[in-house]
Design a protein around this motif. Structure first.
Motif, PDB file in Angstrom:
ATOM      1  N   PRO A 268       0.818  -1.226   0.000  1.00 28.91           N
ATOM      2  CA  PRO A 268       0.000   0.000   0.000  1.00 28.91           C
ATOM      3  C   PRO A 268       0.848   1.270   0.000  1.00 28.91           C
ATOM      4  CG  PRO A 268      -0.943  -1.609   1.499  1.00 28.91           C
ATOM      5  CD  PRO A 268       0.389  -2.155   1.063  1.00 28.91           C
ATOM      6  N   GLN A 269       1.999   1.247   0.721  1.00 25.06           N
ATOM      7  CA  GLN A 269       2.883   2.417   0.724  1.00 25.06           C
ATOM      8  C   GLN A 269       3.462   2.657  -0.666  1.00 25.06           C
ATOM      9  OE1 GLN A 269       2.493   0.223   3.031  1.00 25.06           O
ATOM     10  NE2 GLN A 269       3.200   0.851   5.054  1.00 25.06           N
ATOM     11  N   VAL A 270       3.767   1.568  -1.380  1.00 23.68           N
ATOM     12  CA  VAL A 270       4.273   1.705  -2.750  1.00 23.68           C
ATOM     13  C   VAL A 270       3.199   2.307  -3.653  1.00 23.68           C
ATOM     14  CG1 VAL A 270       5.108   0.416  -4.765  1.00 23.68           C
ATOM     15  CG2 VAL A 270       5.910  -0.185  -2.476  1.00 23.68           C
ATOM     16  N   LEU A 271       1.935   1.896  -3.445  1.00 19.77           N
ATOM     17  CA  LEU A 271       0.840   2.455  -4.238  1.00 19.77           C
ATOM     18  C   LEU A 271       0.681   3.952  -3.985  1.00 19.77           C
ATOM     19  CD1 LEU A 271      -1.847  -0.356  -3.775  1.00 19.77           C
ATOM     20  CD2 LEU A 271      -0.636   0.201  -5.871  1.00 19.77           C
ATOM     21  N   GLU A 272       0.904   4.382  -2.761  1.00 16.45           N
ATOM     22  CA  GLU A 272       0.736   5.796  -2.424  1.00 16.45           C
ATOM     23  C   GLU A 272       1.921   6.640  -2.898  1.00 16.45           C
ATOM     24  OE1 GLU A 272       0.029   6.169   1.719  1.00 16.45           O
ATOM     25  OE2 GLU A 272      -1.836   5.009   1.693  1.00 16.45           O
ATOM     26  N   SER A 273       3.125   6.145  -2.648  1.00 15.28           N
ATOM     27  CA  SER A 273       4.318   6.953  -2.944  1.00 15.28           C
ATOM     28  C   SER A 273       4.853   6.754  -4.352  1.00 15.28           C
ATOM     29  CB  SER A 273       5.421   6.634  -1.936  1.00 15.28           C
ATOM     30  OG  SER A 273       5.867   5.287  -2.089  1.00 15.28           O
ATOM     31  N   GLY A 274       4.610   5.578  -4.938  1.00 14.35           N
ATOM     32  CA  GLY A 274       5.169   5.272  -6.248  1.00 14.35           C
ATOM     33  C   GLY A 274       6.646   4.941  -6.200  1.00 14.35           C
ATOM     34  N   GLU A 275       7.183   4.743  -4.988  1.00 14.08           N
ATOM     35  CA  GLU A 275       8.610   4.463  -4.825  1.00 14.08           C
ATOM     36  C   GLU A 275       8.873   2.965  -4.921  1.00 14.08           C
ATOM     37  OE1 GLU A 275      12.107   4.938  -1.383  1.00 14.08           O
ATOM     38  OE2 GLU A 275      10.082   5.733  -1.059  1.00 14.08           O
ATOM     39  N   GLU A 276       9.959   2.597  -5.594  1.00  9.56           N
ATOM     40  CA  GLU A 276      10.342   1.198  -5.716  1.00  9.56           C
ATOM     41  C   GLU A 276      11.069   0.734  -4.459  1.00  9.56           C
ATOM     42  OE1 GLU A 276      12.705   0.760  -9.174  1.00  9.56           O
ATOM     43  OE2 GLU A 276      11.066   1.125 -10.589  1.00  9.56           O
ATOM     44  N   HIS A 277      10.788  -0.493  -4.049  1.00  9.86           N
ATOM     45  CA  HIS A 277      11.525  -1.133  -2.956  1.00  9.86           C
ATOM     46  C   HIS A 277      12.273  -2.321  -3.543  1.00  9.86           C
ATOM     47  CE1 HIS A 277       8.475   0.425   0.292  1.00  9.86           C
ATOM     48  NE2 HIS A 277       9.093   1.393  -0.361  1.00  9.86           N
TER      49      HIS A 277
END
Length: 543
Positions: A268-277
């Motif tokens: 969900p954090q990736v969906l919000e920020s668009g940042e790759e992990h």
């Protein structure tokens, strides 16, 4: 016959569909208008008939000596003023008093549709065929002052005239239908192009093939893969994901929220920020894993995210195998280096004409080598372990370390059910650590001893060095964490892996102070041993 393209099929279907709908609409519109016109004409005929029947001069005409002389001019005047095809006036017997064709006056009215008016006094609309043709008729009775029926008024409009009127509307309807068809064709063409563009110019068979290939590709990947949409709902999960998450193979994840399956997820954090992990460590249902999370974008909009993950144990196993390969490579390199030095020395002695010294050096080296080979042949017969020990002997020569193979060593062959790569990893890590423990000492104090013995029930491995030993403050955690006496932060993995490998073989390991003054590692592996569940799964996958 070659199948038409998707764009052509969409265009053709759309054009035909719109054309059929437009034509059916035009036909329906025509019939609606024709029925409406007929109804209006009928109502008009009835209205004229009723109005005419109520005129006083009409009633007076019926009582005159010559009704035709009075009524005929009135009927012709009404016909001319209303545009009716005919206005016929008859008595209560249906005998004409007035008619557009003078010769038919005095004759009986035809059509057999006067009964309702003459017998029951009703006004109505009828369709019948008279002497002038088929017509819509408005019928109205004529009453005298006492309310008795004395005659009938019939006003008619011919169907032929109405058909001519209908045809006038057909042209307009046809124009509308043609325009609708042309607009439909244009719209179908635009729709077909847009749909093809949305599908990346792919045909249905190509899309089906891509879908099949995509599923096969995802299922063939050893990493677990989970995709979610913008709301965090799972849209795809492969079988490897179910295995890593310890879920039954029949579990349905699609349609479930990612929080239900992986409560500690960061998707969900990736969906919000668009940042790759990338290459993030996390725990998945009690298992350590390496995870990658990447947002899925269409243009600038994030429509979902994909996570791929693999068990840490799988990665550790690969690292372990690479470590073994590295150890073999290093041993071969050391052996090559040692023999190169030996050959250089012989070459130099020969060039100096010191033939006796060269022959003596060859005899010494040959005797030492033969002694080692004979010892290996008699006491350490397993070629797998013998090879790595010889490699470390050569490595020790290069490092100026006295590497002692204990004369009590004895092992015919490793049991088949015990994994040899685990033994290689255990010996390799312990001996490498021992070399590193003595590398800072004076050359004459660099001693490392190894013992490999089979006592019938278990295999004992001892590795001892003359270094400083393991500090007391790290004894309790040396098997649990990445602990090293070196300053390099990328060290400290060896003993943790040794402990894991020993556990996988069902054995035990102890750390003591050795006779050489440094650390003494004692490993005991039962010959009947067992494989830990993880190791068993890893082995089955590899085999």
């Amino acid at each position: 016959m070659e199948k038409r393209s998707l764009q052509a099929r969409i265009f053709g279907f759309g054009a035909v569909f719109v054309s059929v709908v437009a034509i059916m609409t035009g036909i329906s519109f025509y019939f609606i208008i024709s029925h409406a016109i007929e109804g209006q004409v009928g109502e008009r005929a009835l209205s004229i008939a009723v109005t005419t029947a109520e005129r006083p001069d009409i009633v007076a005409g019926f009582t005159s000596d010559n009704p035709t002389e009075v009524l005929q001019p009135i009927a012709m005047a009404v016909q001319a003023s209303t545009g009716a095809e005919y206005v016929v006036i008859g008595d209560k017997e249906g005998i004409r008093y007035a008619h557009p064709v003078v010769e038919r006056i005095g004759k009986k009215m035809v059509g057999d549709d006067n009964e309702q008016a003459l017998l029951y006094g009703k006004s109505y609309i009828s369709e019948a065929t008279g002497t002038l043709g088929t017509a819509l008729r408005g019928k109205a009775p004529v009453f005298d002052k006492d309310g008795h029926i004395i005659g009938i008024i019939s006003v008619g409009f011919l169907k032929e005239d109405m058909t001519t009127l209908f045809i006038r509307y057909v042209d307009n309807i046809a124009y509308i239908v043609v325009i609708a068809i042309l607009l439909g064709i244009l719209g179908s063409s635009i729709l077909a192009r847009n749909i093809k563009k949305e599908l990346f110019d792919l045909e249905p068979v190509e899309i089906a093939n891509l879908f099949t290939e995509r599923n096969a590709l995802i299922e063939s990947v050893r990493e677990g893969i989970v995709m979610v949409d913008a709301k965090g709902m799972i849209t795809m999960a492969n079988s490897a994901a179910l295995e890593i998450l310890s879920l039954p193979s029949h579990t349905k994840l699609v349609g479930r929220n990612i929080w239900e399956v992986i409560p500690n997820t960061y998707l969900p954090q990736v969906l919000e920020s668009g940042e790759e992990h990338l290459d993030r460590s996390m725990e998945l249902r009690g298992k350590k894993a390496i995870v990658n999370r990447i947002p899925i974008r269409v243009g600038e909009k994030i429509i979902g995210a994909v996570s791929s993950f693999r068990s840490q144990s799988d990665i550790d196993r690969l690292a372990e195998e690479l470590s073994q390969v590295k150890q073999y490579t290093e041993a071969l390199r050391a052996q090559t280096h040692e023999y190169n030095n030996f050959l250089y020395t012989i070459s130099g002695l020969i060039q100096l004409n010191s033939y006796d010294e060269a022959i003596n050096l060859i005899h010494v080296e040959t005797a030492e080598h033969q002694s080692l080979i004979q010892f290996m042949t008699k006491r350490l017969q397993d070629p797998f372990l013998g090879g790595i020990v010889i490699g470390f002997l050569n490595r020790a020569k290069e490092l100026k370390v006295r590497f002692i193979l204990d004369e009590d060593s004895y092992l015919e062959k490793l049991p088949k059910h015990l994994q040899k790569h685990l033994f290689v990893s255990i010996i390799g890590n312990l001996v490498t650590n021992a070399f590193e423990a003595v590398e800072k000492l004076p050359e004459e104090l660099r001693n490392v001893r190894i013992l490999i013995v089979d006592n019938g029930e278990e295999i004992i491995i001892e590795v001892e060095d003359s270094g400083a030993g393991v500090p007391a403050e790290v004894l309790d955690i040396v098997w649990k964490e990445k602990v090293s006496t070196k300053s390099d932060t990328n060290r400290g993995f060896g003993l943790v892996k040794v402990k894991e490998n020993v556990n996988d073989l069902g054995g035990s390991i102890a750390l003591e102070k050795g006779d050489l003054g440094g650390a003494l590692f004692i490993v005991s592996i039962p010959k009947g041993g067992y494989l830990h569940d993880k190791a068993n799964r890893d082995f089955n996958r590899g085999g």
